[in-house]
Design a protein around this motif. Structure first.
Motif, PDB file in Angstrom:
ATOM      1  N   ALA A   4       1.059  -1.277   0.088  1.00 25.01           N
ATOM      2  CA  ALA A   4       0.010  -0.114  -0.027  1.00 25.01           C
ATOM      3  C   ALA A   4       1.134   1.171  -0.071  1.00 25.01           C
ATOM      4  CB  ALA A   4      -0.741  -0.128   0.987  1.00 25.01           C
ATOM      5  N   ALA A   5       0.786   1.541  -0.755  1.00 28.06           N
ATOM      6  CA  ALA A   5       1.486   2.858  -1.388  1.00 28.06           C
ATOM      7  C   ALA A   5       0.717   4.468  -1.646  1.00 28.06           C
ATOM      8  CB  ALA A   5       3.133   2.622  -2.225  1.00 28.06           C
ATOM      9  N   TRP A   6       0.028   4.468  -1.032  1.00 19.74           N
ATOM     10  CA  TRP A   6      -0.619   6.455  -2.070  1.00 19.74           C
ATOM     11  C   TRP A   6      -0.677   6.922  -1.271  1.00 19.74           C
ATOM     12  CZ3 TRP A   6      -3.592   0.794  -0.817  1.00 19.74           C
ATOM     13  CH2 TRP A   6      -3.802   0.982   0.628  1.00 19.74           C
ATOM     14  N   GLY A   7      -0.314   6.887   0.152  1.00 16.87           N
ATOM     15  CA  GLY A   7       0.134   8.439   0.965  1.00 16.87           C
ATOM     16  C   GLY A   7      -1.203   9.341   0.588  1.00 16.87           C
ATOM     17  N   PRO A  11       2.531   3.583   9.479  1.00 19.79           N
ATOM     18  CA  PRO A  11       1.657   5.118   7.940  1.00 19.79           C
ATOM     19  C   PRO A  11       2.338   6.174   9.192  1.00 19.79           C
ATOM     20  CG  PRO A  11       0.690   3.053   9.542  1.00 19.79           C
ATOM     21  CD  PRO A  11       2.347   2.742  10.052  1.00 19.79           C
ATOM     22  N   LEU A  12       1.228   7.608   8.119  1.00 18.76           N
ATOM     23  CA  LEU A  12       1.228   8.385   7.873  1.00 18.76           C
ATOM     24  C   LEU A  12       0.774   8.875   9.517  1.00 18.76           C
ATOM     25  CD1 LEU A  12       0.233   9.564   4.635  1.00 18.76           C
ATOM     26  CD2 LEU A  12       3.105   9.786   5.832  1.00 18.76           C
ATOM     27  N   LYS A  13       0.946   9.858   9.733  1.00 21.06           N
ATOM     28  CA  LYS A  13      -0.055  10.538  11.397  1.00 21.06           C
ATOM     29  C   LYS A  13      -1.691  10.412  10.674  1.00 21.06           C
ATOM     30  CE  LYS A  13       3.351  13.612  13.534  1.00 21.06           C
ATOM     31  NZ  LYS A  13       3.395  15.373  13.851  1.00 21.06           N
ATOM     32  N   SER A  14      -2.015  10.620   9.886  1.00 21.39           N
ATOM     33  CA  SER A  14      -3.316  10.536   8.954  1.00 21.39           C
ATOM     34  C   SER A  14      -3.763   8.937   9.293  1.00 21.39           C
ATOM     35  CB  SER A  14      -3.577  11.378   7.392  1.00 21.39           C
ATOM     36  OG  SER A  14      -2.470  10.239   7.075  1.00 21.39           O
ATOM     37  N   GLY A  15      -2.944   8.337   9.222  1.00 23.78           N
ATOM     38  CA  GLY A  15      -3.474   7.101   8.797  1.00 23.78           C
ATOM     39  C   GLY A  15      -2.895   6.352   7.314  1.00 23.78           C
ATOM     40  N   HIS A  16      -2.958   7.468   6.742  1.00 22.53           N
ATOM     41  CA  HIS A  16      -2.939   6.300   5.287  1.00 22.53           C
ATOM     42  C   HIS A  16      -0.868   6.228   4.727  1.00 22.53           C
ATOM     43  CE1 HIS A  16      -6.100   8.387   3.990  1.00 22.53           C
ATOM     44  NE2 HIS A  16      -6.094   9.317   4.303  1.00 22.53           N
ATOM     45  N   PRO A  17      -1.266   4.864   4.039  1.00 25.90           N
ATOM     46  CA  PRO A  17       0.383   4.905   4.302  1.00 25.90           C
ATOM     47  C   PRO A  17       1.021   5.764   3.349  1.00 25.90           C
ATOM     48  CG  PRO A  17      -1.195   3.085   2.623  1.00 25.90           C
ATOM     49  CD  PRO A  17      -1.902   4.146   3.759  1.00 25.90           C
ATOM     50  N   HIS A  18       3.136   4.779   3.250  1.00 24.48           N
ATOM     51  CA  HIS A  18       3.473   6.292   2.732  1.00 24.48           C
ATOM     52  C   HIS A  18       3.594   5.605   1.722  1.00 24.48           C
ATOM     53  CE1 HIS A  18       6.108   8.422   5.876  1.00 24.48           C
ATOM     54  NE2 HIS A  18       5.912   7.525   6.912  1.00 24.48           N
ATOM     55  N   HIS A  19       3.420   7.567   0.918  1.00 27.39           N
ATOM     56  CA  HIS A  19       3.877   7.254  -0.846  1.00 27.39           C
ATOM     57  C   HIS A  19       5.322   7.237  -0.825  1.00 27.39           C
ATOM     58  CE1 HIS A  19       4.501   8.906  -4.325  1.00 27.39           C
ATOM     59  NE2 HIS A  19       3.444   9.145  -4.481  1.00 27.39           N
ATOM     60  N   PRO A  20       6.194   6.000  -1.762  1.00 31.85           N
ATOM     61  CA  PRO A  20       7.276   5.762  -1.751  1.00 31.85           C
ATOM     62  C   PRO A  20       7.986   7.106  -2.444  1.00 31.85           C
ATOM     63  CG  PRO A  20       5.457   4.482  -2.968  1.00 31.85           C
ATOM     64  CD  PRO A  20       4.870   5.428  -2.833  1.00 31.85           C
ATOM     65  N   LEU A  21       8.275   8.263  -3.029  1.00 26.56           N
ATOM     66  CA  LEU A  21       8.942   8.910  -3.068  1.00 26.56           C
ATOM     67  C   LEU A  21      10.406   9.656  -2.467  1.00 26.56           C
ATOM     68  CD1 LEU A  21       9.446  10.515  -5.062  1.00 26.56           C
ATOM     69  CD2 LEU A  21       8.319  12.078  -5.118  1.00 26.56           C
ATOM     70  N   TYR A  22       9.621   9.420  -1.320  1.00 26.66           N
ATOM     71  CA  TYR A  22      11.367  10.885  -0.793  1.00 26.66           C
ATOM     72  C   TYR A  22      11.767   9.080   1.052  1.00 26.66           C
ATOM     73  CZ  TYR A  22       9.654  14.149  -2.249  1.00 26.66           C
ATOM     74  OH  TYR A  22       9.184  15.386  -3.971  1.00 26.66           O
ATOM     75  N   LEU A  23      10.629   7.299  -0.001  1.00 25.67           N
ATOM     76  CA  LEU A  23      11.614   6.980   1.586  1.00 25.67           C
ATOM     77  C   LEU A  23      13.082   6.698   0.974  1.00 25.67           C
ATOM     78  CD1 LEU A  23       8.299   4.926   2.015  1.00 25.67           C
ATOM     79  CD2 LEU A  23       9.225   6.430   3.164  1.00 25.67           C
ATOM     80  N   ARG A  24      13.492   5.764   2.158  1.00 34.40           N
ATOM     81  CA  ARG A  24      15.307   5.305   2.058  1.00 34.40           C
ATOM     82  C   ARG A  24      14.897   4.017   1.618  1.00 34.40           C
ATOM     83  NH1 ARG A  24      19.377   6.128   5.667  1.00 34.40           N
ATOM     84  NH2 ARG A  24      19.361   4.621   6.059  1.00 34.40           N
ATOM     85  N   ARG A  25      16.159   4.187   0.759  1.00 37.00           N
ATOM     86  CA  ARG A  25      16.092   3.047  -0.022  1.00 37.00           C
ATOM     87  C   ARG A  25      15.654   1.248   0.547  1.00 37.00           C
ATOM     88  NH1 ARG A  25      19.744   1.785  -4.370  1.00 37.00           N
ATOM     89  NH2 ARG A  25      19.864   3.954  -4.450  1.00 37.00           N
TER      90      ARG A  25
END
Length: 203
Positions: free
Chosen positions: A137-140, A173-187
């Protein structure tokens, strides 16, 4: 940058099965033994883009942008790195809604039921590629951009449930409860179990 030229209801949308059949044929534009690209030409929508392997990670974003085989955008580059770092040999980018739009604010206001139905067929196909599908799940927070996106996700989650899919997030997950978007995540961001049913029950 991809700005939709029209709504998807104003263009001819190729059904998924026909698009997949074409995508499995040799292409002069890219190596079909390495890439799965459906449809296999750049258009106003995209069902699937990813690499082929025996242990794929299905990455679920919101909607496609400009990426194509051998021309991944930063989001897909990050998705591929994280998939490989977590022990998968390939990644398959899928989206809750198939309309291309670099800026989610440019997505159509009303969803196209036909496009969504064909997109569900694409997800069912991806799920069929593994005996125990792994879905990231990667929609932010982007899922909040249109009211129909959560409804589309509910149908996808139902398909996943029927296929015995295991859901993950990259990091908590983010504070909103949504899963992180991939863009700025560490590899090397680790994938963690994600209870998609509980997530949906809260929305």
């Amino acid at each position: 940058m991809h700005i939709p030229s029209s709504t998807t209801g104003q263009i001819e949308v190729l059904p998924f099965d026909a698009a997949l059949e074409e995508a499995l044929r040799p292409s002069p534009d890219y190596d079909v033994d390495r890439w799965l690209y459906v449809p296999n030409v750049y258009s106003e929508y995209r069902y699937i883009l990813g690499t082929r392997g025996t242990r794929p990670l299905i990455c679920v974003g919101i909607n496609p942008s400009t990426a194509a085989p051998d021309a991944l955008d930063p989001t897909l580059q990050s998705a591929q790195r994280i998939a490989l770092s977590n022990g998968y040999d390939s990644f398959l980018m899928f989206n809750v809604y198939a309309q291309r739009a670099t800026r989610p604010d440019d997505m159509e206001r009303e969803y196209n039921p036909f496009l969504h139905g064909e997109n569900c067929k694409a997800f069912a196909y991806l799920l069929s590629l593994s005996p125990a599908p792994a879905v990231w799940a990667a929609w932010g927070n982007i899922i909040e951009k249109r009211p129909y996106l959560m409804d589309c996700l509910r149908e996808l989650a139902e398909l996943g449930r029927g296929a015995g899919a295991r859901w993950f997030t990259a990091g908590p997950p983010l504070k909103s409860g949504h899963p992180h978007h991939p863009l700025y995540l560490r590899r090397d961001t680790a994938l963690l179990p994600f209870d998609v049913e509980q997530y949906l029950s809260l929305r």
